[in-house]
Structure formats: C-alpha cells, structure tokens
Design a protein around this motif. Structure first.
Motif, mmCIF file in Angstrom:
data_model
loop_
_atom_site.group_PDB
_atom_site.id
_atom_site.type_symbol
_atom_site.label_atom_id
_atom_site.label_comp_id
_atom_site.label_asym_id
_atom_site.label_seq_id
_atom_site.Cartn_x
_atom_site.Cartn_y
_atom_site.Cartn_z
ATOM 1 N N GLU A 123 33.729 52.484 41.949
ATOM 2 C CA GLU A 123 35.218 51.873 42.318
ATOM 3 C C GLU A 123 35.321 50.737 41.390
ATOM 4 O O GLU A 123 34.611 49.789 41.431
ATOM 5 C CB GLU A 123 35.492 51.523 43.917
ATOM 6 C CG GLU A 123 35.391 52.955 44.693
ATOM 7 C CD GLU A 123 35.560 52.673 46.113
ATOM 8 O OE1 GLU A 123 35.372 51.442 46.515
ATOM 9 O OE2 GLU A 123 36.137 53.550 46.781
ATOM 10 N N VAL A 162 38.468 47.568 40.333
ATOM 11 C CA VAL A 162 39.760 46.642 40.832
ATOM 12 C C VAL A 162 40.817 47.069 39.556
ATOM 13 O O VAL A 162 40.425 47.054 38.563
ATOM 14 C CB VAL A 162 39.589 45.035 40.791
ATOM 15 C CG1 VAL A 162 40.688 44.393 41.024
ATOM 16 C CG2 VAL A 162 38.550 44.634 41.910
ATOM 17 N N TRP A 163 41.901 47.245 40.521
ATOM 18 C CA TRP A 163 43.226 47.794 39.474
ATOM 19 C C TRP A 163 44.314 46.765 39.719
ATOM 20 O O TRP A 163 44.763 46.880 40.918
ATOM 21 C CB TRP A 163 43.457 49.082 39.741
ATOM 22 C CG TRP A 163 44.145 49.663 38.528
ATOM 23 C CD1 TRP A 163 45.576 50.081 38.508
ATOM 24 C CD2 TRP A 163 43.666 50.139 37.404
ATOM 25 N NE1 TRP A 163 45.790 50.841 37.191
ATOM 26 C CE2 TRP A 163 44.688 50.685 36.415
ATOM 27 C CE3 TRP A 163 42.331 50.076 36.707
ATOM 28 C CZ2 TRP A 163 44.513 51.291 35.280
ATOM 29 C CZ3 TRP A 163 41.991 50.495 35.603
ATOM 30 C CH2 TRP A 163 43.082 51.167 34.638
ATOM 31 N N ALA A 208 47.418 47.565 32.973
ATOM 32 C CA ALA A 208 47.031 48.653 34.038
ATOM 33 C C ALA A 208 46.640 49.816 33.158
ATOM 34 O O ALA A 208 47.719 50.912 33.458
ATOM 35 C CB ALA A 208 48.001 48.437 35.072
ATOM 36 N N LYS A 254 36.254 43.394 44.475
ATOM 37 C CA LYS A 254 36.994 43.298 45.718
ATOM 38 C C LYS A 254 36.414 42.216 46.264
ATOM 39 O O LYS A 254 37.353 41.307 46.790
ATOM 40 C CB LYS A 254 36.959 44.571 46.477
ATOM 41 C CG LYS A 254 37.569 44.393 47.694
ATOM 42 C CD LYS A 254 37.694 45.634 48.572
ATOM 43 C CE LYS A 254 38.613 45.366 49.880
ATOM 44 N NZ LYS A 254 38.327 44.339 50.721
ATOM 45 N N ASP A 297 39.123 38.943 47.120
ATOM 46 C CA ASP A 297 39.221 38.328 48.476
ATOM 47 C C ASP A 297 39.005 36.926 48.574
ATOM 48 O O ASP A 297 39.552 36.222 49.337
ATOM 49 C CB ASP A 297 38.183 39.159 49.624
ATOM 50 C CG ASP A 297 38.639 40.599 49.645
ATOM 51 O OD1 ASP A 297 39.967 41.102 49.428
ATOM 52 O OD2 ASP A 297 37.894 41.335 49.949
ATOM 53 N N LYS A 323 48.067 40.700 44.495
ATOM 54 C CA LYS A 323 47.829 41.877 44.872
ATOM 55 C C LYS A 323 47.076 42.826 43.800
ATOM 56 O O LYS A 323 47.219 42.675 42.833
ATOM 57 C CB LYS A 323 49.509 42.719 44.906
ATOM 58 C CG LYS A 323 50.219 41.863 45.840
ATOM 59 C CD LYS A 323 51.872 42.490 45.880
ATOM 60 C CE LYS A 323 52.664 41.797 47.000
ATOM 61 N NZ LYS A 323 52.891 40.599 47.093
ATOM 62 N N PHE A 324 46.235 43.724 44.392
ATOM 63 C CA PHE A 324 45.351 44.840 43.741
ATOM 64 C C PHE A 324 45.138 45.779 44.389
ATOM 65 O O PHE A 324 45.656 46.010 45.660
ATOM 66 C CB PHE A 324 44.253 43.948 43.324
ATOM 67 C CG PHE A 324 43.313 43.439 44.593
ATOM 68 C CD1 PHE A 324 42.125 44.262 44.758
ATOM 69 C CD2 PHE A 324 43.462 42.302 45.176
ATOM 70 C CE1 PHE A 324 41.626 44.002 45.901
ATOM 71 C CE2 PHE A 324 42.787 41.888 46.342
ATOM 72 C CZ PHE A 324 41.852 42.982 46.717
ATOM 73 N N GLU A 325 44.484 46.930 43.806
ATOM 74 C CA GLU A 325 43.994 48.042 44.299
ATOM 75 C C GLU A 325 42.785 48.401 43.881
ATOM 76 O O GLU A 325 42.333 47.687 43.058
ATOM 77 C CB GLU A 325 45.164 49.304 43.971
ATOM 78 C CG GLU A 325 46.300 49.230 44.407
ATOM 79 C CD GLU A 325 47.029 50.265 44.032
ATOM 80 O OE1 GLU A 325 47.462 51.173 44.632
ATOM 81 O OE2 GLU A 325 47.203 50.367 42.615
ATOM 82 N N VAL A 326 41.928 49.046 44.549
ATOM 83 C CA VAL A 326 40.536 49.433 44.483
ATOM 84 C C VAL A 326 40.720 51.105 44.194
ATOM 85 O O VAL A 326 41.081 51.679 45.137
ATOM 86 C CB VAL A 326 39.523 49.282 45.748
ATOM 87 C CG1 VAL A 326 38.161 49.811 45.413
ATOM 88 C CG2 VAL A 326 39.483 47.796 46.021
ATOM 89 N N ARG A 327 40.482 51.143 42.889
ATOM 90 C CA ARG A 327 40.726 52.710 42.515
ATOM 91 C C ARG A 327 39.318 53.177 41.960
ATOM 92 O O ARG A 327 38.293 52.723 41.458
ATOM 93 C CB ARG A 327 41.725 52.641 41.290
ATOM 94 C CG ARG A 327 43.046 51.937 41.849
ATOM 95 C CD ARG A 327 43.997 52.939 42.921
ATOM 96 N NE ARG A 327 44.151 54.325 42.262
ATOM 97 C CZ ARG A 327 45.217 54.327 41.916
ATOM 98 N NH1 ARG A 327 46.287 53.499 41.758
ATOM 99 N NH2 ARG A 327 45.642 55.660 41.428
ATOM 100 N N SER A 328 39.461 54.647 41.725
ATOM 101 C CA SER A 328 38.330 55.330 40.918
ATOM 102 C C SER A 328 38.258 55.083 39.687
ATOM 103 O O SER A 328 39.240 55.217 38.895
ATOM 104 C CB SER A 328 38.693 56.744 41.313
ATOM 105 O OG SER A 328 37.490 57.687 40.534
#
Length: 509
Positions: free
Chosen positions: A172, A174-175, A233, A280, A284, A297-302
């Motif tokens: 995983e 960070v995106w 991205a 992540k 945080d 703002k971010f996402e945890v992606r594959s």
C-alpha cells in the motif's frame, strides 16, 4: 487388454486396436514399446485430414515468409480478417468467443475459447492432430498482438496453467505520491517561534525532480522542520518521488538514518536534509496540529493498481503508439509513392495531350488543304460541264437553224423555178410533200433525242447513286477505322498507366 489385429505400416511398428471405452483409435508404438505422443491420432479421418493439410498448401518452412503472407494462409485468413475489423479493446475482451481455425473440419472445430489467451494456449499445447498448423497459429497470434501494441492478457491479469510463487501481501502506498523532507527549519524569530523553508524555496531546491507543490507542517512552536514534496498523481509521478527517495538513500540520509543516527548539521553549521517516501504514519504526524480544511488530503492505495498497472498500460500504449506511428509512416510512404506515380502519369498524360493537340491541328490543316483542293477540282469540273452544256445548246441552235433554213430553201426554190408546164396545184403538192418529209424526219429526230436524253438521265442517276454508295462506304470505313484507332489508343494508354502504377496497387489488382 487390447483386442484387434496388428498391421505393419512402416519400419516402426504400428498397432491398430479397438478400445471399448473410447471407440476406434490409432496408437503408434515404437519398437521398444514406447508410445509416441506426437504421432498419436484421434481418428482415421483426422489422420488423413492432417496428412492432407501438411501436404497441400501449408508450408511448415515459414521463416522466409512475411507475417502478412503467413496470415493469408487459407486456414487462418478468415480469423485475421475478423481481427482486422476489431479494435484493441474488442480483441482483448475476455468474453469474446473464438473458434480454432486449425481445428476446422476436425473434432475440435465446435469448441469455443473465451478470449485469445485460451486459444493461444490451445494452439501451443495441441499435441494430437495438426501440430505444426497449431504452432504456426500460436506464433502468428502472438506476433499480431505484438504488432498491434497489446497482448492477449489485459494489464494486471494473469493466465496460465501452472502455479508460481505465493502471492505476497499487497503493498500500500500514499496517493498522490509524496516525499517527506526532514530538518527544514533553521532558526527562531523574535516571538521565539521556529521558521523554516518556504514552499517555492523547497521546490527550487529539488527542481530536477518535477514535484508539483510543497507543503510544510506547523505547530504551536512554529515550523516543525517537516515538509512534503507532492508529485503528480500518476505512475510517472511515483517514479519521480521514488527516484528522489533513492537519491537520499544513496547519500545515507533516508528514513533509517533520520530515525537512528541523524546528523542535523554539516561541519560548518549548515543543516543536512533527510528524505524518504511518505507513509500513512508520516502524514498522520504531518496533520497532527491541522484542523478542518488545513489538513492535507491523501489516500492509501494499492501499489499494484496505481503504479504497476499504469506502467503496464503505458508500455502497451507506447507499443500501440509505435505501431500506429509505423503504420502512419507506411501510409505516408505509400502516399508519396502514389504522388510520385501520379506526377509521372500526369506528365505523360500532359505530353500525350499536347501531342494529340498537334496531331489534331495537323489533321485540321490537312483537311482544309484537301477541302481547298476538292473545291478547286469541283469548280474545274463544273466549268467543264458548263462548257459542254453551252456547246450542246449551240449545236442544238445550229441544228434547228439549219432545219429552218432548209425548209425556207425548199420553198424559195419552188417559187424561183416555176415550170409553165406544171400545174400550180402539182407544185403545191410537191412543196407540201417535201415539208411533210422534213417534218417526219424532225419527229424521228425528236423521238431519238428523247430516248437519248432518257438514257443520259438514267446513266447520270446511276452514277450519282453509285457515288453516294461509295461515299457512304468510304465514310463508314473512315468511322470504323477511327473507332479502331481510338480503342487501340485506350489499350496502349491503359498499359502505360499500369506500367507506372505503384507496385502495391498492381499487386492488389
């Protein structure tokens, strides 16, 4: 236990047996009793059919043939014509069903394969009938897909018959991709709060890595010395971030160094920056003192989904782009060849038109000369005929005058030499008899003249009719010859155009 009879078909012992469970089959056994799988045939019909294939128009030595020529083999032509009408997405559709063209007419002709990969796997592993034909099909399909810039397996999917390595836990990330830059504060201000790098300063410092923006973390004491470089991205952005992280790692200033053996300052007092790929927990920590909209703002992606698949797709897109570029280049070369050929043909046509124009002018001039000469001859003969008419009229006038003079002469002679012994009545009768004789001769003359004129008119009419027929025949012959000459010109012009036609178009005709 096998029941049946043995038939020696070649120096290698062959057996024909009836197997109760599977029907009539042919089994080939080597002299030492080992079954040769490559020569195993499913049925008598398949055996003969396969032999016919390999001895008909299928040439196993395809190394000297081009890919396009091999595609036109009568066994594969229909399949590849179907593929030419489909897009890459339609070809890669795993729900599309295909028949194997190499099994046509055989037991496997009714089998369906979902997607091209099962069909290729079937062609690669078929070991009974038409082995060489199946292998040729597998090579052609793989080469065709490669040329189209794609593959039989969509990006991110696997297909196969064997189990490989154990699937590891999905990584995983960070995106969008980010790199944490540590130790970015340098001094305190008059309010005893920390100050550090600005956004543009941080971007300029790492300008060779194409980050799109920078952010810094602040707390109650001011700048926390923690900054982020945020990248595009995309898979390319991730690779750029990874390259920067690797640069820090190669210089011994990665996450491990920062957490275990950090050296905040160079000798001389300059601060030493550390950097590593953001996780992540880092973000945080970055957002610890942020509230509401100020939070990053971010996402945890594959990693597989966001990077690997994108890279594979980019690779396939690049291959497809290369295929289209090659195709465009080929079309441009073909267009230039057509343009050059068109120029040559146009120049030839222009020269031919100019030559035809000159020929027409010469023909027109010759026609005018002939017409002038014919007019002169017509005038000459008309004058001759006029002279003949005038001479005829003069002769007729002279003849009539002579006849009139003859009648007057008879009358005068009768009055000039009167005989006293003769009776006037007798003399009158003699004169009347002479005049009557002359009138009779004139009547015969008139009758003969009318016959002569009628005969003359008939000869003139016959002559004119004959001349008209000859003229019509001459004109007909003239037009037939002109048509024949024009048709011959069309044939020669077609041959000339075909001679200068591009080779590709001549081959397609």
């Amino acid at each position: 236990m096998m029941v049946g009879r043995f038939i020696r078909r070649s120096p290698r012992t062959r057996l024909e047996a009836v197997l109760p469970s599977s029907g009539l089959h042919k089994i080939q056994i080597l002299e030492h009793g080992v079954v040769d799988d490559d020569d195993y045939y499913e049925s008598d019909t398949a055996d003969e059919y396969d032999d016919d294939i390999l001895s008909d128009d299928f040439d196993s030595d395809t190394s000297v043939k081009s890919h396009d020529a091999r595609k036109k083999n009568r066994w594969f032509n229909e399949l590849f014509e179907c593929m030419d009408s489909l897009t890459v997405e339609q070809i890669n559709d795993t729900e599309r069903q295909w028949h194997c063209p190499a099994c046509k007419g055989g037991p496997g002709a009714i089998d369906w394969f979902r997607g091209l990969q099962p069909l290729i796997a079937h062609a690669k592993t078929k070991g009974a009938t038409r082995v060489k034909l199946h292998r040729e099909l597998a090579q052609l399909l793989e080469e065709e897909l490669h040329r189209r810039g794609t593959s039989a397996v969509p990006a991110g999917e696997m297909f196969g018959k064997w189990e490989g390595l154990d699937e590891r836990t999905e990584k995983e990330i960070v995106w969008p991709p980010m790199v944490v830059i540590m130790n970015t504060r340098h001094e305190k201000d008059e309010n005893d709060k920390w100050m550090g790098m600005g956004n543009q300063e941080l971007l300029d410092y790492f300008s060779s890595y194409a980050a799109v923006k920078a952010r810094h973390s602040y707390g109650p004491q001011g700048h926390r010395g923690m900054s982020l470089l945020i990248f595009e991205a995309s898979a390319v952005g991730y690779l750029e971030a990874e390259r920067l992280s690797k640069h820090f790692e190669d210089n011994g200033r990665d996450r491990d160094s920062w957490e275990r053996k950090r050296v905040p300052f160079y000798p001389g007092g300059k601060r030493q920056l550390y950097g590593f790929m953001a996780e992540k927990r880092d973000l945080d920590n970055f957002n610890y003192h942020c509230q509401g909209k100020s939070k990053l703002k971010f996402e945890v992606r594959s990693y597989q989904e966001m990077v690997v698949r994108q890279l594979k797709q980019m690779s396939e897109d690049n291959q497809q782009l290369l295929w289209f570029k090659n195709r465009v280049a080929k079309e441009q070369r073909h267009s230039k060849a057509l343009e050059a050929s068109f120029g040559l043909v146009s120049e030839k046509l222009r020269k031919m038109q100019e030559e035809n124009r000159i020929v027409r002018l010469r023909t027109k001039k010759h026609h005018e000369q002939n017409k002038e000469e014919m007019d002169y001859q017509e005038q000459f003969f008309k004058e001759q005929i006029k002279v003949i008419y005038e001479a005829r009229d003069a002769k007729e006038d002279d003849f009539e005058k002579i006849q009139q003079e003859q009648r007057e002469k008879i009358t005068q002679q009768s009055h000039a030499n009167p005989s006293s012994a003769e009776d006037p009545r007798v003399m009158a009768e003699a004169i009347a008899k002479s005049i009557k004789l002359q009138d009779k001769e004139m009547e015969e003359f008139v009758s003969q003249r009318e016959k002569l004129m009628k005969s003359h008119e008939e000869r003139m009419s016959e002559m004119k009719s004959r001349h008209l027929q000859e003229e019509l025949a001459l004109k007909r012959r003239h037009w037939e010859e002109e048509v024949a000459v024009e048709e011959e010109f069309n044939i020669e012009e077609s041959k000339l155009m075909e001679k200068y036609m591009p080779a590709e178009l001549r081959a397609g005709q």
